[in-house]
Design an enzyme around this catalytic site. Structure first.
Site, short mmCIF file in Angstrom:
data_model
loop_
_atom_site.label_atom_id
_atom_site.label_comp_id
_atom_site.label_asym_id
_atom_site.label_seq_id
_atom_site.Cartn_x
_atom_site.Cartn_y
_atom_site.Cartn_z
N ASP A 377 0.87 -1.06 0.08
CA ASP A 377 -0.03 -0.09 0.01
C ASP A 377 0.80 1.23 0.02
O ASP A 377 2.06 1.37 0.02
CB ASP A 377 -1.06 0.01 1.23
CG ASP A 377 -2.16 0.65 1.07
OD1 ASP A 377 -2.20 1.65 0.03
OD2 ASP A 377 -3.31 0.74 1.67
N GLU A 577 -10.35 7.27 4.63
CA GLU A 577 -9.21 6.84 5.32
C GLU A 577 -9.47 7.61 6.76
O GLU A 577 -10.45 7.68 7.23
CB GLU A 577 -7.91 6.91 4.78
CG GLU A 577 -7.92 6.12 3.45
CD GLU A 577 -6.63 5.92 2.76
OE1 GLU A 577 -5.65 5.69 3.57
OE2 GLU A 577 -6.66 6.25 1.31
C1 BGC Z 1 -5.12 3.07 0.40
C2 BGC Z 1 -5.47 1.88 -0.52
C3 BGC Z 1 -5.35 2.67 -2.02
C4 BGC Z 1 -4.22 3.28 -2.14
C5 BGC Z 1 -3.80 3.94 -3.63
C6 BGC Z 1 -3.91 3.79 0.27
O1 BGC Z 1 -3.83 4.84 0.88
O2 BGC Z 1 -4.96 2.28 1.93
O3 BGC Z 1 -6.59 1.41 -0.13
O4 BGC Z 1 -5.62 1.32 -2.87
O5 BGC Z 1 -3.94 4.26 -1.31
O6 BGC Z 1 -4.77 4.94 -3.81
C1 BGC Z 2 -4.25 7.82 -0.72
C2 BGC Z 2 -4.07 8.57 -2.06
C3 BGC Z 2 -4.27 9.78 -2.02
C4 BGC Z 2 -3.15 10.55 -1.08
C5 BGC Z 2 -3.06 11.93 -1.04
C6 BGC Z 2 -3.13 8.33 0.13
O1 BGC Z 2 -3.31 7.70 1.29
O2 BGC Z 2 -4.51 6.48 -0.77
O3 BGC Z 2 -5.18 7.95 -3.06
O4 BGC Z 2 -4.14 10.63 -3.27
O5 BGC Z 2 -2.94 9.82 0.10
O6 BGC Z 2 -2.00 12.23 -0.32
#
Ligand code: BGC
Ligand code: BGC
Length: 898
Positions: A377, A577
């Site tokens: 991730d 998140e």
């Molecule tokens: C998330 C994932 C996601 C990835 C890409 C991460 O922060 O936990 O679920 O697929 O970002 O956006």
């Molecule tokens: C998320 C991404 C997002 C990024 C922004 C990550 O944790 O998964 O999809 O664009 O944070 O900083």
């Protein structure tokens, strides 16, 4: 009914539970029981769901033989001394390989491998974000894959039209097969979070978020959603999605609860199979990963939903619980042919999943015969002990095949290359990882498909939000609605009536959609970003207009003509998140606007139908009491008309669509979260999982208790420190001339330090919901909120959260004023707010936000904050403050001191 699953029996007893049924739907497959007996027998689910007609892909299964020590550490009896996070692969379901041996495929991979340079091989292990990598860089550094994070888009524009996504896909593809990479270039994969439809693309069909789908209890529908999503992703030239989420959430304070289908492992298991099959096509048929399907990525392996409501937290479950509850969906997903699995940010028993070789390699790849790729991730490698975002051999050695290194890819590439050269990563591990990536690419026909724009569905943008796909989404909305209250049978509504549609969610498609919608958090967008979408109000207007009734839209609830009925649409604002983590289950503490609206209409004798938009069940007793009917609508997505389909009778007076949704999470009786015993539903819920009325139900909900005492000795609210006139759980007001002499001020009303400091209750949005803080001068003194136990705000600080509060200057400062966050004596961060206060006009409330990072920068240890808010000055000052909380957003945001 065992479907086609074959069971290999062993000497040890094998327990099989099958034929679990909810609402008439039979789910077959062996089922892991979480009882003590379950540990005696290893079980797995075939994931085959009778109702879907999915060819019961690969038979699973069985076995077990277990060492006594393993039984103990699986939760049976006091454990032998074994390091936490130790895994016993023999306790896990042994799956038959999902794919028959394919010597020709493996030979082709071997041939490719032998022609690849070391740089090319290592490049296959690293994934960059399109906002941090250009096609030109890709010509130089041959990475194997790219992604777009939730805020990324072509040309750094996440609002770019579909055509630009396709053009970008061509540019990256061209760069990946550029002759600069030698005679055997490897075409690139592009992964995206298409988690409720192709949700990064303007105009795509957005399906209900997973929690709503869980309430529909309809795997057949899930498969069709997967198929439609794959087609829309293909229209933009992409070939890979990071879903489905198979989290079994045990504490709904987690901000990702809505990404979870259910707290019930059986639902997650059935949906895992259905969604993977929908996205990828059925294994063993010509449609598997053909040009109208995409690679699926069940996530996040493993235990993401068991962290006690904390994003990226620690799941303290036993191994048996980890397997039977949190792991429930994986055997089914693997049997359905899932080609990728994403590792979880979280830890199990304190050990980061990205470094857990036992689970990633021994269980997933070994025991379960998963032969696809494991992707990490977003910079999660940096959280493995001994690693940084830029260097992490431990994650690769643990079994991660592709490291998601959005902005860190370049140093990571160089460092990984060095670690392969010096043997920290063995040649065998490197080749195994590359083999897995190539296997997936070959199965996905990437080498034969050519440029993204040349692929069959590419550029067919009419597929985005097509009528057929929207019809599926609208059906899903209808099926996901759960009726919790219908006193006096106020529903179904008569479309000939005079209908008031109120609430800030009524005509608000972004709010219907939640996070992971166009942008990462689902914020910063409006109805205009949904050219094919429809708000809930718009659907109601059409239904009522067709019958000859009348509709008035008024978010505030003020009407021109007295209505026959009011439909009030309200609920949580979008989040994703950790930004959605909450400390209490009370809906909207300190913000009674929605409740006041419901009560106002109710008190005028107007029947009130509440439509509640939320990513999780919440404590809404006051709102339930103030409504005649109450519908949990979750986050229904772009097809708001599905709500009117169910709420209203047809023009001819028939019920066309009754409610059929049933809760997939239990609904809380109090705002206090009961600390979950993994998977065990919270004690005595108000409505248990499976609950949901229909029009035939004759149930009257009696008035519910409304006292929301969120003060709870055991709990600390890490989000809201002062709201509605009360400190959040675990916090109290303090005042004094320094930390050792600072004293608690009960209820935040009283004097301290010999009368120099004064706290009193004042009104802001409601009676006595604010505090006036007064300094009489004569030396440094502070007034703030303190707690007994420190809280860890590192994640929030890195994640760009701020502390926000409403403030009014009642008496201008005569000296400098600082806002502080403290972490014990001599440990604090300070941000000057003198100018911000001077700038506010006297007597006017304004909102101020201070980035947490400013406190970290000026000396606060964010891992142990005991005073999240305080103001300090040596002079005279009087201010009123209200609603002190962690939040996002940029209004009133102060700069950090330099
Ligand atoms: C998330 C994932 C996601 C990835 C890409 C991460 O922060 O936990 O679920 O697929 O970002 O956006
Ligand atoms: C998320 C991404 C997002 C990024 C922004 C990550 O944790 O998964 O999809 O664009 O944070 O900083």
């Amino acid at each position: 009914m065992m479907g086609n699953a074959r069971f290999r029996r062993t000497k040890v007893r094998t327990i099989i539970c099958a034929g679990v049924a909810w609402s008439g739907l039979a789910v077959t497959g062996a089922m892991a029981a979480s009882s003590a007996l379950a540990v005696k027998a290893s079980m797995a689910a075939s994931g085959a769901v009778a109702a879907t007609g999915v060819p019961a892909a690969t038979p699973v299964l069985a076995t077990v033989s277990m060492a006594a020590g393993a039984a103990r550490s699986a939760g049976m009896s006091p454990a032998r001394a074994e390091p936490p996070g130790t895994v016993h692969p023999q306790l896990w379901p042994e799956l038959a390989p999902a794919f028959p041996p394919d010597p020709a495929l493996e030979a082709r991979i071997t041939a490719l491998l032998s022609g690849m340079s070391l740089e090319q091989k290592v490049g296959q292990l690293i994934q960059a974000d399109i906002d941090s990598l250009t096609p030109d860089e890709l010509r130089h550094d041959p990475l194997g894959s790219i992604l777009n994070g939730g805020n990324s888009g072509p040309g750094n524009n996440d609002l770019a039209p579909a055509s630009e996504w396709l053009a970008a896909a061509d540019r990256f593809y061209d760069a990946s097969v550029d002759p600069s990479h030698g005679p055997h270039p490897i075409p690139i994969l592009w992964g995206t979070d298409a988690v409720h439809g192709d949700n990064n693309i303007i105009g795509a069909t957005l399906f209900p978020q997973n929690i709503g789908l869980g309430a529909a209890h309809d795997p057949q529908l899930i498969r069709r959603i997967g198929e439609a999503t794959a087609v829309e992703v293909r229209a933009t030239g992409l070939d890979w999605t990071f879903g489905p989420t198979l989290a079994v959430v045990t504490d709904v304070r987690w901000g990702r609860t809505y990404e979870s289908y259910s707290q019930d492992p059986q639902i997650v298991r059935a949906y895992a199979s259905a969604m993977v099959t929908g996205l990828q096509g059925a294994v063993g048929t010509p449609e598997f990963l053909d040009s109208s399907h995409v690679i699926a990525t069940p996530k996040h392996f493993l235990g993401d939903g068991g962290t006690g409501g904390r994003d990226q937290g620690d799941t303290r479950a036993t191994e048996a619980q980890l397997r039977d509850i949190h792991g429930a969906g994986y055997p089914a997903a693997i049997a359905a042919g899932a080609q990728a699995i994403m590792a979880s940010f979280s830890s199990w028993q304190g050990v980061k999943m990205h470094g857990n070789r036992g689970l990633l390699t021994d269980v997933l790849k070994g025991r379960m015969h998963f032969d696809g790729l494991i992707i990490g991730d977003w910079n999660a490698q940096g959280q493995v002990p001994g690693c940084t975002n830029f260097s992490c051999p431990a994650a690769i050695n643990a079994g991660i095949d592709i490291v998601m290194a959005p902005d860190s890819w370049k140093p990571l590439l160089a460092n990984t290359l060095g670690q392969v050269r010096n043997g920290e990563i063995s040649a065998a591990r490197l080749d195994d990882a590359v083999r897995r990536v190539l296997r997936v690419k070959l199965r996905a026909r990437l080498f034969d498909e050519g440029r993204p724009s040349s692929r069959p569905l590419a550029g067919h943008f009419e597929l985005l939000g097509s009528a057929a796909h929207r019809a599926i989404a609208r059906q899903a909305v209808r099926e996901s609605l759960v009726l919790l209250k219908n006193n006096g049978h106020v529903l179904p509504l008569d479309p000939h009536a005079r209908v008031l549609v109120a609430g800030d969610g009524a005509d608000n498609i972004p709010k219907q959609c939640g996070g992971w919608t166009i942008s990462w958090q689902g914020t910063g967008i409006g109805n205009g970003q949904f050219p094919h979408g429809e708000s809930i109000f718009s659907g109601i207007r059409r239904a009522v207009a067709a019958a000859g009734g009348s509709v008035e839209l008024s978010p505030s609830g003020e009407y021109k003509r007295r209505p026959d009925v009011a439909v009030v649409v309200f609920g949580e604002n979008p989040y994703a998140e950790f930004q959605g983590d909450i400390g209490t289950l009370e809906y909207s503490p300190g913000h009674p606007a929605d409740l006041n609206l419901l009560r106002r209409l109710h008190s005028r004798g107007i029947p009130v139908v509440a439509v509640f938009l939320s990513g999780r069940p919440l404590w809404v007793n006051p709102q339930l009491n103030a409504s005649d009917a109450f519908v949990a609508a979750w986050l229904p997505g772009s097809e708001g008309a599905g709500v009117a389909d169910v709420l209203f009778k047809s023009a001819a007076g028939q019920v066309a669509h009754d409610f059929r949704g049933k809760l997939s999470f239990s609904w809380p009786r109090t705002p206090q979260p009961t600390v979950p015993d993994h998977g065990k539903p919270a004690d005595s819920p108000l409505f248990p999982a499976g609950y949901g009325l229909t029009y035939a139900s004759d149930v009257t909900l009696a008035p519910l208790p409304e006292i929301a005492d969120t003060r709870d000795a055991d709990r600390i609210d890490t989000r809201s420190f002062f709201a509605a006139g009360r400190p959040g759980a675990g916090w109290h007001w303090v005042a004094g001339d320094g930390w050792p002499t600072t004293r608690a001020v009960p209820r935040g009303v009283g004097v301290a330090d010999g009368g120099r400091l004064r706290l009193s209750a004042v009104d802001h949005a409601a009676q006595e919901d604010a505090r006036r803080l007064g300094w009489a001068g004569g030396g440094p003194a502070l007034i703030g909120l303190a707690g007994q136990a420190p809280i860890d705000l590192r994640r929030e600080s890195n994640g760009q959260l701020s502390i926000g509060f409403d403030i009014r200057v009642d008496k201008a400062a005569t000296r400098e004023v600082d806002a502080q966050m403290a972490c014990g004596q001599g440990c604090q961060g300070s941000v000057p707010v003198t100018n911000a206060l001077r700038g506010s006009s006297a007597g006017q409330w304004r909102h101020v936000r201070i980035p947490l990072a400013c406190f970290a920068k000026t000396g606060a240890d964010m891992s142990r904050i005991t005073v999240p808010f305080s103001l300090q000055t040596a002079g005279e000052l009087a201010v009123s403050v209200a609603d002190i909380r962690l939040e996002t957003g940029t209004d009133g945001l102060l700069d950090c001191p330099r």
